[in-house]
Design an enzyme around this catalytic site. Structure first.
Site, short mmCIF file in Angstrom:
data_model
loop_
_atom_site.label_atom_id
_atom_site.label_comp_id
_atom_site.label_asym_id
_atom_site.label_seq_id
_atom_site.Cartn_x
_atom_site.Cartn_y
_atom_site.Cartn_z
CG ASP A 49 -0.36 -0.01 2.52
OD1 ASP A 49 0.87 -0.18 2.60
OD2 ASP A 49 -1.09 0.16 3.52
CB SER A 50 4.58 1.72 -0.02
OG SER A 50 4.78 0.53 -0.76
CG ASP A 88 0.41 -4.11 2.04
OD1 ASP A 88 0.56 -5.02 2.88
OD2 ASP A 88 1.21 -3.17 1.90
CE LYS A 118 3.16 -5.99 3.94
NZ LYS A 118 2.64 -4.84 4.70
CD GLU A 186 7.78 -0.30 7.81
OE1 GLU A 186 6.82 -0.99 7.41
OE2 GLU A 186 8.02 0.86 7.42
O1 KIV Z 1 3.46 -1.13 1.72
C1 KIV Z 1 4.63 -1.52 1.74
O2 KIV Z 1 5.43 -1.22 0.87
C2 KIV Z 1 5.04 -2.37 2.85
C3 KIV Z 1 6.50 -2.67 2.97
C4 KIV Z 1 7.20 -1.48 3.47
C5 KIV Z 1 6.76 -3.87 3.81
O3 KIV Z 1 4.26 -2.77 3.65
#
Ligand code: KIV
Length: 279
Positions: A49-50, A88, A118, A186
């Site tokens: 979700d980044s 995510d 995730k 993290e």
């Molecule tokens: O959203 C994301 O990129 C993440 C990673 C930083 C593990 O959750």
């Protein structure tokens, strides 16, 4: 296991079985071309979700929607052959109840082909993780700094120093007991990350944690130098492509203004070329 030896994408149980083995390699991806580039090198690719921050210019991940995740998940799936895809669950798509989490996790997997979801959270998400796993949804957990909770964590701070350590350890134990097949750690101090890795029976995936974790993940735009709004200490820039891209764009703009682009080799003749000649 070398990238060339592997022919099919691993599933969640293959990833779980890598506990204590060679380090698992992972990056985030949001588009087909980037997924294609990393596919031969990664064990799994995370549609993180980044994406909201690195591709959509959001100031946090809180504004990311199911629709955004599905669109990017479908794009990434088109670029993967031998790496597993994990996706995510966005903020507010799973926290309300296990039933809400199941509905949205099932939709993410059905509409993107991801092999697992995730979600962020430890002890408080254990019941939801158990519910999903029992119903056929493999879950990667995410503890320590959980960016969807920055408003209650007070920002992007290291999680688990001093008296906080027991809580992060309890989170990692809880998600493993609930059936998660691996857990992202993290921004967890190195010693604590090593302790969690030694104590939990599932692979730990570090980001700002320890080289002793069972695997590592980075946000691809961070490690390639495309995302420059800020650079956490845990990011290593393996390439600085942002400035290279900007220099190329500036050169293009200058050539357009000088009418030196397009040049003769980029334009088409008025007459059709003789057979076998170039258009
Ligand atoms: O959203 C994301 O990129 C993440 C990673 C930083 C593990 O959750």
């Amino acid at each position: 296991m070398s990238a060339t030896a592997r022919k099919t994408a691993p599933n969640a149980e293959d990833i779980r079985a890598r506990k204590g083995d060679d380090p698992l390699v992972s990056l985030t991806a949001y588009t087909t071309p980037m997924a294609r580039l990393m596919d031969p090198h990664c064990d799994f690719v995370l549609v993180g979700d980044s994406v909201g921050m690195v591709l959509h210019g959001l100031s946090s991940t809180l504004g990311v929607t199911m629709e955004m995740m599905i669109l990017h998940g479908q794009a990434v799936a088109r670029g993967l052959e031998t790496a597993m895809m994990v996706i995510d669950m966005p903020f507010a798509s799973y926290e309300e109840s296990p039933a809400q989490a199941f509905r949205n996790a099932a939709r993410l997997m059905a509409e993107t082909g991801a092999g697992a979801v995730k979600l962020e959270g430890g002890v408080e998400m254990a019941e939801t993780i158990r519910f999903l796993v029992k119903r056929g949804i493999p879950v990667m957990a995410h503890v320590g700094l959980t960016p969807q909770s920055i408003n209650t964590l007070g920002g992007y701070k290291v999680q688990g120093r001093d008296e906080q350590a027991d809580a992060v350890l309890a989170d990692a134990r809880a998600v493993a007991e609930a059936g998660a097949f691996s857990v992202v750690l993290e921004k967890v101090p190195q010693g604590l990350a090593d302790r969690i890795t030694a104590e939990v029976p599932i692979p730990t995936i570090g980001i700002g944690a320890s080289a002793g974790c069972d695997g590592q993940i980075l946000v691809v735009d961070d490690m390639l130098g495309f995302f420059t709004a800020f650079k956490p200490k845990f990011v290593k820039r393996y390439a600085d492509l942002g400035p290279l891209a900007e220099a190329a764009i500036a050169e293009y703009a200058a050539e357009v203004r000088a009418r030196t682009f397009p040049a003769a080799e980029h334009v088409f003749a008025d007459q059709a070329p003789a057979k076998g000649g170039k258009a």
